[in-house]
Design a protein around this motif. Structure first.
Motif, short mmCIF file in Angstrom:
data_model
loop_
_atom_site.label_atom_id
_atom_site.label_comp_id
_atom_site.label_asym_id
_atom_site.label_seq_id
_atom_site.Cartn_x
_atom_site.Cartn_y
_atom_site.Cartn_z
N ALA A 221 0.83 -1.20 0.00
CA ALA A 221 0.00 0.00 0.00
C ALA A 221 0.86 1.25 0.00
O ALA A 221 0.62 2.19 -0.76
CB ALA A 221 -0.93 -0.01 1.22
N VAL A 222 1.89 1.28 0.84
CA VAL A 222 2.75 2.46 0.93
C VAL A 222 3.63 2.60 -0.31
O VAL A 222 3.75 3.68 -0.89
CB VAL A 222 3.63 2.40 2.21
CG1 VAL A 222 4.63 3.54 2.23
CG2 VAL A 222 2.75 2.46 3.45
N ALA A 316 -1.95 3.94 7.57
CA ALA A 316 -1.07 4.84 8.31
C ALA A 316 -1.32 6.28 7.88
O ALA A 316 -1.46 6.56 6.69
CB ALA A 316 0.39 4.47 8.05
N PRO A 317 -1.39 7.22 8.82
CA PRO A 317 -1.60 8.62 8.45
C PRO A 317 -0.43 9.16 7.63
O PRO A 317 0.71 8.71 7.76
CB PRO A 317 -1.69 9.33 9.82
CG PRO A 317 -1.97 8.26 10.81
CD PRO A 317 -1.33 7.01 10.27
N VAL A 339 12.76 3.51 2.31
CA VAL A 339 12.75 2.48 3.36
C VAL A 339 12.10 3.02 4.63
O VAL A 339 11.29 2.35 5.27
CB VAL A 339 14.18 2.00 3.64
CG1 VAL A 339 14.21 1.05 4.84
CG2 VAL A 339 14.76 1.31 2.42
N GLY A 340 12.44 4.26 5.00
CA GLY A 340 11.90 4.84 6.22
C GLY A 340 10.40 4.98 6.18
O GLY A 340 9.71 4.71 7.18
N ALA A 341 9.84 5.39 5.05
CA ALA A 341 8.39 5.54 4.94
C ALA A 341 7.68 4.20 5.14
O ALA A 341 6.69 4.10 5.87
CB ALA A 341 8.03 6.14 3.59
N ALA A 342 8.20 3.15 4.50
CA ALA A 342 7.56 1.83 4.62
C ALA A 342 7.71 1.26 6.02
O ALA A 342 6.75 0.73 6.60
CB ALA A 342 8.15 0.87 3.58
N LEU A 343 8.90 1.36 6.60
CA LEU A 343 9.13 0.78 7.92
C LEU A 343 8.33 1.48 9.00
O LEU A 343 7.77 0.82 9.90
CB LEU A 343 10.63 0.81 8.26
CG LEU A 343 11.53 -0.12 7.46
CD1 LEU A 343 12.95 -0.05 7.99
CD2 LEU A 343 11.03 -1.55 7.53
N GLY A 347 5.56 -0.16 11.44
CA GLY A 347 5.61 -0.02 12.88
C GLY A 347 4.34 0.58 13.44
O GLY A 347 3.83 0.14 14.48
N TYR A 348 3.81 1.59 12.76
CA TYR A 348 2.55 2.21 13.20
C TYR A 348 1.41 1.20 13.15
O TYR A 348 0.59 1.12 14.09
CB TYR A 348 2.24 3.42 12.32
CG TYR A 348 0.89 4.04 12.59
CD1 TYR A 348 0.72 4.97 13.61
CD2 TYR A 348 -0.22 3.69 11.82
CE1 TYR A 348 -0.53 5.53 13.86
CE2 TYR A 348 -1.46 4.24 12.06
CZ TYR A 348 -1.61 5.16 13.09
OH TYR A 348 -2.85 5.70 13.33
N GLN A 349 1.33 0.42 12.09
CA GLN A 349 0.26 -0.56 11.95
C GLN A 349 0.34 -1.61 13.06
O GLN A 349 -0.68 -1.99 13.66
CB GLN A 349 0.35 -1.25 10.59
CG GLN A 349 -0.05 -0.37 9.43
CD GLN A 349 -1.56 -0.31 9.27
OE1 GLN A 349 -2.27 0.09 10.18
NE2 GLN A 349 -2.04 -0.73 8.13
N ILE A 350 1.54 -2.10 13.33
CA ILE A 350 1.70 -3.12 14.38
C ILE A 350 1.33 -2.54 15.74
O ILE A 350 0.64 -3.18 16.54
CB ILE A 350 3.14 -3.65 14.38
CG1 ILE A 350 3.43 -4.40 13.07
CG2 ILE A 350 3.39 -4.57 15.57
CD1 ILE A 350 4.87 -4.81 12.92
#
Length: 376
Positions: A221-222, A316-317, A339-343, A347-350
């Motif tokens: 999605a991201v 994720a917002p 990488v930072g945007a996806a990770l 993390g937010y989703q989890i």
């Protein structure tokens, strides 16, 4: 009797505890050593994994057309990616490096020319007078202005030159990440089994599949709906600016990329470019019309790309994704932005799934896909 057994029990407990501490220390030393060896390639491998997860459904469709030849499909996909994405990215990155280097050189040589500010600048609310004063000083006496800002300018110049020096490495990593992603996709089914086994080991047998599904859905999605749209539009807009002969196309492409990740319309970028074309006096009417149409089309490309690539919602917002992109860019360069945007989104989703309850599946979970599409 009890006094005779207590020392023996204490000795056994001490030996057991010492044995556990030694084993834990050896494992920790091994982990630290392995991390030190692998850390230079960490960002590259993470971005390659994100690419592989994102492109795998398309890879499977391509492999089906090629007689289920996984390796050939991965090779063809990697070559197309290098030609269509890495090539234009290299051109814009080179332009960005040239612009930054030229700006720093002209600043040190006191050869910059800044136009006088319009009188209307001073009427801007809150900051108008201050902006007009600084702009007027820079335009009338640039050497003195640079001298007064020397400490700050020196730090900015060092950071800018450091960024330029890292661009070559970043582009090499970008190319290698496509190659590694192709290898991962070629072995997608074993990779899927390994990912699910690791997830089950970490989260438990009952939640391992949910965790793997959550990570896969969030990455796609991201990567497709946010980073992919912003990246493609930034390339299109940067190339259009370069074709139109507008200065600093690499800088404009980078700004468009950041604004695209933040979901800010590209009109913020292409409208000033159109104004420059019509107000500079360097373009005849026919070329100005053609370049304007090109900029408008590339600037509005997200209206076509989003329905094509954003197949599912991003839970994720946008501030989370933007912070992840900016933080990743600061820490690891251009690749770190993706990488930072996806990770951070994962993390937010989890975290939010943990807050909500036992299930890890997103609230607006993606539709179930086949075993092959979930890989790698």
């Amino acid at each position: 009797m009890q006094q005779d057994t207590n020392p023996e029990l204490e000795r056994r407990l001490f030996n057991k505890l010492l044995d556990v501490l030694i084993k834990a220390g050896l494992i920790l030393a091994l982990v630290i050593t392995c991390y030190g060896i692998f850390s230079p390639f960490l960002t590259l491998m993470l971005w390659a994994l994100i690419l592989a997860v994102t492109l795998y459904p398309f890879h499977q469709r391509l492999a089906a057309r090629l007689g289920n030849r996984q390796g050939r499909a991965a090779t063809l996909l990697v070559l197309c990616g290098i030609v269509l994405i890495v090539g234009p990215t290299a051109i814009l990155t080179s332009s960005l490096a040239d612009t930054v280097t030229s700006f720093v050189h002209n600043m040190k040589a006191n050869s910059l020319v800044i136009p006088m500010p319009a009188e209307s600048v001073g009427t801007w609310p809150v900051v108008g007078k201050k902006v007009y004063a600084v702009w007027h000083q820079a335009a009338t006496d640039l050497p003195a202005f640079i001298q007064s800002m020397q400490p700050k300018i020196g730090n900015i110049a060092k950071a800018a030159l450091g960024m330029v020096a890292s661009m070559g490495t970043g582009m090499l990593q970008f190319i290698l990440s496509f190659v590694v992603a192709g290898i991962i996709m070629a072995y997608g089914l074993p990779g899927q089994q390994s990912a699910r086994a690791i997830s089950a080991r970490i989260m438990g047998e009952g939640r391992g599949d949910e965790f793997a599904t959550l990570c896969t859905a969030t990455i796609r999605a991201v990567a497709q709906g946010v980073i992919g749209v912003a990246f493609i539009q930034a390339i299109l807009l940067g190339l259009s600016v370069a074709i139109a002969g507008i200065p600093a196309p690499g800088v404009i492409a980078l700004i468009a990329l950041i604004l695209g990740i933040a979901q800010i319309p590209a009109a913020v970028i292409f409208i000033p470019c159109v104004i420059y074309i019509w107000s500079s006096g360097d373009y005849a009417t026919a070329p100005a019309v053609a370049y304007t149409a090109l900029l408008v089309i590339s600037g509005l490309a997200d209206n076509v790309l989003k329905p094509m690539l954003l197949g599912r919602g991003v839970d994720a917002p946008m501030p989370i994704i933007l912070l992840g992109a900016l933080g990743g860019m600061v820490s690891s360069g251009i690749l770190g932005m993706f990488v930072g945007a996806a990770l951070l989104a994962i993390g937010y989703q989890i975290f939010m799934a943990w807050v909500a309850g036992d299930h890890l599946t997103p609230l607006s979970s993606a539709p179930q896909v086949t075993e092959q599409q979930d890989a790698p």
